[in-house]
Design a protein around this motif. Structure first.
Motif, PDB file in Angstrom:
ATOM      1  N   GLU A   1       9.220   9.605 -14.159  1.00  0.00           N
ATOM      2  CA  GLU A   1       9.263   9.200 -12.749  1.00  0.00           C
ATOM      3  C   GLU A   1       8.225   8.126 -12.468  1.00  0.00           C
ATOM      4  OE1 GLU A   1       9.369  12.413  -9.894  1.00  0.00           O
ATOM      5  OE2 GLU A   1      11.536  12.128 -10.070  1.00  0.00           O
ATOM      6  N   ALA A   2       7.014   8.330 -13.018  1.00  0.00           N
ATOM      7  CA  ALA A   2       5.954   7.357 -12.780  1.00  0.00           C
ATOM      8  C   ALA A   2       6.361   5.994 -13.313  1.00  0.00           C
ATOM      9  CB  ALA A   2       4.655   7.827 -13.438  1.00  0.00           C
ATOM     10  N   ALA A   3       6.962   5.973 -14.498  1.00  0.00           N
ATOM     11  CA  ALA A   3       7.351   4.693 -15.093  1.00  0.00           C
ATOM     12  C   ALA A   3       8.454   4.027 -14.272  1.00  0.00           C
ATOM     13  CB  ALA A   3       7.811   4.907 -16.530  1.00  0.00           C
ATOM     14  N   TYR A   4       9.445   4.810 -13.866  1.00  0.00           N
ATOM     15  CA  TYR A   4      10.507   4.232 -13.035  1.00  0.00           C
ATOM     16  C   TYR A   4       9.931   3.710 -11.722  1.00  0.00           C
ATOM     17  CZ  TYR A   4      14.463   5.758 -15.875  1.00  0.00           C
ATOM     18  OH  TYR A   4      15.379   5.908 -16.884  1.00  0.00           O
ATOM     19  N   ALA A   5       8.998   4.475 -11.145  1.00  0.00           N
ATOM     20  CA  ALA A   5       8.448   4.099  -9.844  1.00  0.00           C
ATOM     21  C   ALA A   5       7.635   2.810  -9.934  1.00  0.00           C
ATOM     22  CB  ALA A   5       7.588   5.230  -9.288  1.00  0.00           C
ATOM     23  N   LEU A   6       7.251   2.401 -11.142  1.00  0.00           N
ATOM     24  CA  LEU A   6       6.504   1.154 -11.295  1.00  0.00           C
ATOM     25  C   LEU A   6       7.442  -0.021 -11.540  1.00  0.00           C
ATOM     26  CD1 LEU A   6       3.608   2.544 -13.473  1.00  0.00           C
ATOM     27  CD2 LEU A   6       3.432   1.700 -11.137  1.00  0.00           C
ATOM     28  N   GLY A   7       8.745   0.224 -11.412  1.00  0.00           N
ATOM     29  CA  GLY A   7       9.691  -0.877 -11.558  1.00  0.00           C
ATOM     30  C   GLY A   7      10.158  -1.084 -12.989  1.00  0.00           C
ATOM     31  N   ALA A   8       9.885  -0.099 -13.865  1.00  0.00           N
ATOM     32  CA  ALA A   8      10.362  -0.236 -15.239  1.00  0.00           C
ATOM     33  C   ALA A   8      11.869  -0.006 -15.276  1.00  0.00           C
ATOM     34  CB  ALA A   8       9.658   0.775 -16.141  1.00  0.00           C
ATOM     35  N   THR A   9      12.545  -0.728 -16.172  1.00  0.00           N
ATOM     36  CA  THR A   9      13.975  -0.493 -16.354  1.00  0.00           C
ATOM     37  C   THR A   9      14.139   0.724 -17.254  1.00  0.00           C
ATOM     38  OG1 THR A   9      14.057  -1.882 -18.310  1.00  0.00           O
ATOM     39  CG2 THR A   9      14.452  -2.961 -16.203  1.00  0.00           C
TER      40      THR A   9
ATOM     41  N   ALA B   1      15.203  -1.223 -10.018  1.00  0.00           N
ATOM     42  CA  ALA B   1      13.904  -1.510 -10.638  1.00  0.00           C
ATOM     43  C   ALA B   1      13.143  -2.552  -9.814  1.00  0.00           C
ATOM     44  CB  ALA B   1      14.096  -1.984 -12.077  1.00  0.00           C
TER      45      ALA B   1
ATOM     46  N   PHE C   1       2.793  10.277  -6.598  1.00  0.00           N
ATOM     47  CA  PHE C   1       3.432  11.583  -6.580  1.00  0.00           C
ATOM     48  C   PHE C   1       2.440  12.703  -6.249  1.00  0.00           C
ATOM     49  CE2 PHE C   1       5.806   8.719  -9.158  1.00  0.00           C
ATOM     50  CZ  PHE C   1       7.122   8.992  -8.863  1.00  0.00           C
TER      51      PHE C   1
ATOM     52  N   ARG D   1      11.615  -1.007  -6.753  1.00  0.00           N
ATOM     53  CA  ARG D   1      10.409  -0.214  -7.004  1.00  0.00           C
ATOM     54  C   ARG D   1       9.203  -1.088  -7.322  1.00  0.00           C
ATOM     55  NH1 ARG D   1      14.276   2.912 -10.645  1.00  0.00           N
ATOM     56  NH2 ARG D   1      15.505   4.048  -9.111  1.00  0.00           N
ATOM     57  N   GLN D   2       9.448  -2.347  -7.688  1.00  0.00           N
ATOM     58  CA  GLN D   2       8.309  -3.267  -7.850  1.00  0.00           C
ATOM     59  C   GLN D   2       7.696  -3.611  -6.504  1.00  0.00           C
ATOM     60  OE1 GLN D   2       9.828  -6.685  -9.944  1.00  0.00           O
ATOM     61  NE2 GLN D   2      10.563  -5.410 -11.614  1.00  0.00           N
TER      62      GLN D   2
ATOM     63  N   PHE E   1       0.391  -0.956 -17.320  1.00  0.00           N
ATOM     64  CA  PHE E   1       1.809  -0.733 -17.628  1.00  0.00           C
ATOM     65  C   PHE E   1       2.742  -1.446 -16.639  1.00  0.00           C
ATOM     66  CE2 PHE E   1       5.793   1.671 -17.210  1.00  0.00           C
ATOM     67  CZ  PHE E   1       6.253   1.607 -18.510  1.00  0.00           C
TER      68      PHE E   1
ATOM     69  N   VAL F   1       5.452  -4.359 -17.737  1.00  0.00           N
ATOM     70  CA  VAL F   1       6.915  -4.235 -17.741  1.00  0.00           C
ATOM     71  C   VAL F   1       7.553  -5.181 -16.726  1.00  0.00           C
ATOM     72  CG1 VAL F   1       6.941  -1.856 -18.560  1.00  0.00           C
ATOM     73  CG2 VAL F   1       6.956  -2.287 -16.104  1.00  0.00           C
TER      74      VAL F   1
ATOM     75  N   PHE G   1      -0.028   8.333 -17.411  1.00  0.00           N
ATOM     76  CA  PHE G   1       0.590   8.353 -18.731  1.00  0.00           C
ATOM     77  C   PHE G   1      -0.443   8.829 -19.740  1.00  0.00           C
ATOM     78  CE2 PHE G   1       2.702   4.524 -16.737  1.00  0.00           C
ATOM     79  CZ  PHE G   1       3.854   5.214 -16.401  1.00  0.00           C
TER      80      PHE G   1
ATOM     81  N   ASN H   1       0.076  12.063 -12.206  1.00  0.00           N
ATOM     82  CA  ASN H   1       0.832  11.983 -13.459  1.00  0.00           C
ATOM     83  C   ASN H   1       0.508  10.722 -14.249  1.00  0.00           C
ATOM     84  OD1 ASN H   1       1.996  10.257 -11.659  1.00  0.00           O
ATOM     85  ND2 ASN H   1       4.097  10.927 -11.954  1.00  0.00           N
TER      86      ASN H   1
ATOM     87  N   MET I   1      14.280   6.340  -5.607  1.00  0.00           N
ATOM     88  CA  MET I   1      13.977   7.318  -6.646  1.00  0.00           C
ATOM     89  C   MET I   1      15.055   8.402  -6.684  1.00  0.00           C
ATOM     90  SD  MET I   1      11.436   6.573  -8.506  1.00  0.00           S
ATOM     91  CE  MET I   1      10.679   7.992  -9.276  1.00  0.00           C
TER      92      MET I   1
END
Lengths: 260, 325
Positions: B211-219, A92, A102, A95-96, A118, A122, A108, A106, A64
């Motif tokens: 940050e949350a989206a990136y942390a879930l492995g999103a590009t 990416a 956090f 992070r999978q 989500f 993705v 969405f 947070n 991160m």
């Protein structure tokens, strides 16, 4: 000072291993040459005074820090023998496998369902999405409270529910490791306790690294504790040793509450 | 308000005191303090301070009223002159030497063409540029230089864009004095404004969501497409509408690239000549006959309605987005 701490991990393979890891923001070093191994299926707490680098260290474990402008990471983070900072590694993908929760819940600004869905979406998940969402919410101990209103916006949940939703969202991707950055610090005591119970239940299936400034919490939920100060790893070992008979005087000063 | 009249001076924000439109923050703040300290008694200093605050409030109110009065006078004058021309005949007829036969069909259709084409050309490119600058561009000197330049471009006089349009689209690219030349010119004119608005909207997307989206492995692309753009969309749209409504009122660049002021047909394709409302207004208003002046007033009413309508639309978009949160 680089010290590799040998900890008795009960014969378990380390899930994650930092080697000589340093982080600098615009030339200011906030993590200095930290080496430590995180045993699989354990809860490891990173503790230390504010600004000791514990969050920066945590954010190295799923890259991160890449998102922070001016951050520079040196050293290695080994995950299944692979250095996460090797140039060929796709952050990416990292992070999978290594999820994150956090400090501030947070979710969405979408529905409860879409929040959990989500990650699988993705990542090209091809199975039964409804089941994956249900399973994840169950694992995060939230299913019973939201099963009849999955289409409602996540913003309507309480703070504690939001944080459990964020945990469910992270679990839905199917990670091996869960990184948590003070996940309960903004919650009331009851909601905080529920998160702690959840962490305790999750360590059966996941390896958990948790940053906390709450020493009681670290003592309650973690098997190993790493104490950081000024960016250095001062001491790392089984939590009961760190809290009852630490080797370093600085650790003792901190855990007995004389500063911080 | 607590306390009797002799004890507590009526502070700003008290009952019946005027508030300044557009600045709800200031009166409410002082009102809060007044309410909280109502029973504590006031020294002479507080009295003077309150008087000062009150004087400022009145000054601000007068300034606001001045603006509103000017606008009201303008509108009233236009209505008086122009409203009698606003018939269906006025909208369906072409320009004419005889004022009673003249209408705004050609300039109105031309303006609608310009609006649509400018929106289609400028919005996608601008949003792309804003996404690049906010999400992709490295934070080095290069991106900083581009950002500064865009802010500067937004302030460049429109006639300069007209000259650019003349040289580039009309002459170099050989597009002629056509509606596409006009739309391209207006697109360059509004792009900096849309880029700035879109950048602001993108920057307003909470860091936690990214940050949350990136942390879930999103590009990066997935984060932008699934999280950032949907959240920034209302801000981008309202900024884009305002920018296009500004373009609709532009005259100088269109005159520069040679838009006609007297044509008896509407554009049927991108390459056709065109005219637009501001040009028709300018043309009519510069005629000596009073009847043409009245026609100009009527055309101004139409243009104003168009621009105000778009501003209203932008406000609705913003409002609905805020309610959706």
């Amino acid at each position: 000072m680089a010290t590799v701490y040998d900890i008795d991990s009960g014969g378990r393979e380390p899930a994650l291993e930092a080697r000589n890891l340093s982080v600098a923001y615009g030339g200011r070093e906030v993590v200095r040459a930290v080496s430590l191994a995180i045993p699989a299926n354990s809860v490891v707490a990173l503790v230390g005074p504010s600004g000791c680098g514990k969050t920066s260290l945590l954010r190295c474990f799923n890259r991160m820090n890449d998102l922070t402008p001016g951050a520079r990471v040196t050293g290695e983070v080994l995950f299944h023998g692979q250095d996460l900072y090797h140039p060929a590694v796709d952050p990416a993908r990292v992070r999978q496998r290594i999820g994150m929760v956090f400090q501030t819940p947070n979710p969405f600004p979408k529905s409860i369902f879409d929040n959990v869905a989500f990650g699988p979406r993705v990542n090209g998940f091809e199975g039964d999405l409804n089941r994956r969402v249900e399973e994840s919410l169950k694992r995060a101990a939230l299913w019973d409270e939201v099963s009849d209103r999955l289409a409602e916006p996540a913003g309507k949940l309480s703070a504690g529910q939001k944080q459990r939703l964020c945990i469910a969202r992270a679990l839905a991707v199917g990670p091996e490791i869960l990184l948590m950055d003070e996940p309960a610090s903004e919650l009331d005591p009851r909601a905080s306790q529920r998160i702690e119970e959840l962490i305790y239940a999750l360590k059966r299936d996941y390896t958990i690294v948790i940053v906390t400034h709450n020493l009681q919490q670290a003592a309650r939920i973690s098997e190993y504790t790493a104490f950081l100060q000024g960016g250095e790893l001062v001491e790392y070992g089984p939590t009961d040793v760190i809290f009852t008979k630490p080797r370093e005087e600085r650790t003792e000063t901190y855990v007995t509450g004389r500063f911080g | 308000m607590r306390g009797g009249r002799g004890v507590t001076p009526v502070g700003p924000g008290g009952p019946g005191s005027p508030t300044v439109p557009g600045d709800p923050g200031a009166p409410r703040r002082s009102g809060g303090a007044g309410d909280g300290l109502g029973g504590l008694g006031w020294g002479g200093r507080s009295r003077r301070r309150l008087a000062k605050g009150r004087a400022f409030e009145v000054a601000a109110l007068l300034a606001t009223l001045l603006g509103v009065a000017a606008l009201a006078a303008l509108l009233g004058d236009l209505l008086l002159d122009g409203v009698r021309h606003l018939s269906s005949h006025f909208f369906t007829s072409f320009a004419s030497r005889f004022p009673e036969r003249a209408g705004i069909r050609a300039p109105l259709v031309g303006t609608l063409w310009l609006m649509g084409l400018t929106a289609m050309l400028a919005i996608p490119v601008s949003v792309g540029a804003a996404v690049f600058l906010e999400e992709y561009a490295p934070s080095g000197w290069f991106a900083r230089a581009i950002r500064t330049n865009i802010a500067t471009l937004a302030g460049v006089p429109s006639i300069v864009y007209g000259i650019l349009g003349l040289a580039l689209f009309v002459r170099a690219l050989g597009l002629g004095r056509s509606v596409i030349s006009g739309a391209l010119t207006l697109s360059i004119l509004v792009m900096p404004i849309i880029i700035l608005a879109a950048q602001e909207a993108i920057r307003a997307v909470p860091r936690g969501v990214r940050e949350a989206a990136y942390a879930l492995g999103a590009t990066r692309w997935q984060v932008v497409w699934h999280q950032v753009l949907p959240l920034a969309f209302p801000g981008i749209l309202s900024g884009a509408i305002l920018a296009v409504s500004r373009a609709v009122g532009e005259t100088a660049p269109l005159i520069m690239i040679g838009a006609m002021s007297f044509i008896a047909f509407t554009p049927g394709s991108l390459g056709d000549p065109f005219t637009a409302l501001p040009i028709q207004i300018f043309h009519w208003a510069s005629r000596p006959q009073e009847e043409f002046q009245a026609l100009a007033a009527a055309a101004i009413l139409v243009l104003l309605a168009l621009v105000l309508g778009m501003n209203g639309l932008a406000a609705i978009v913003r409002h609905r987005a805020r309610q959706g949160e």
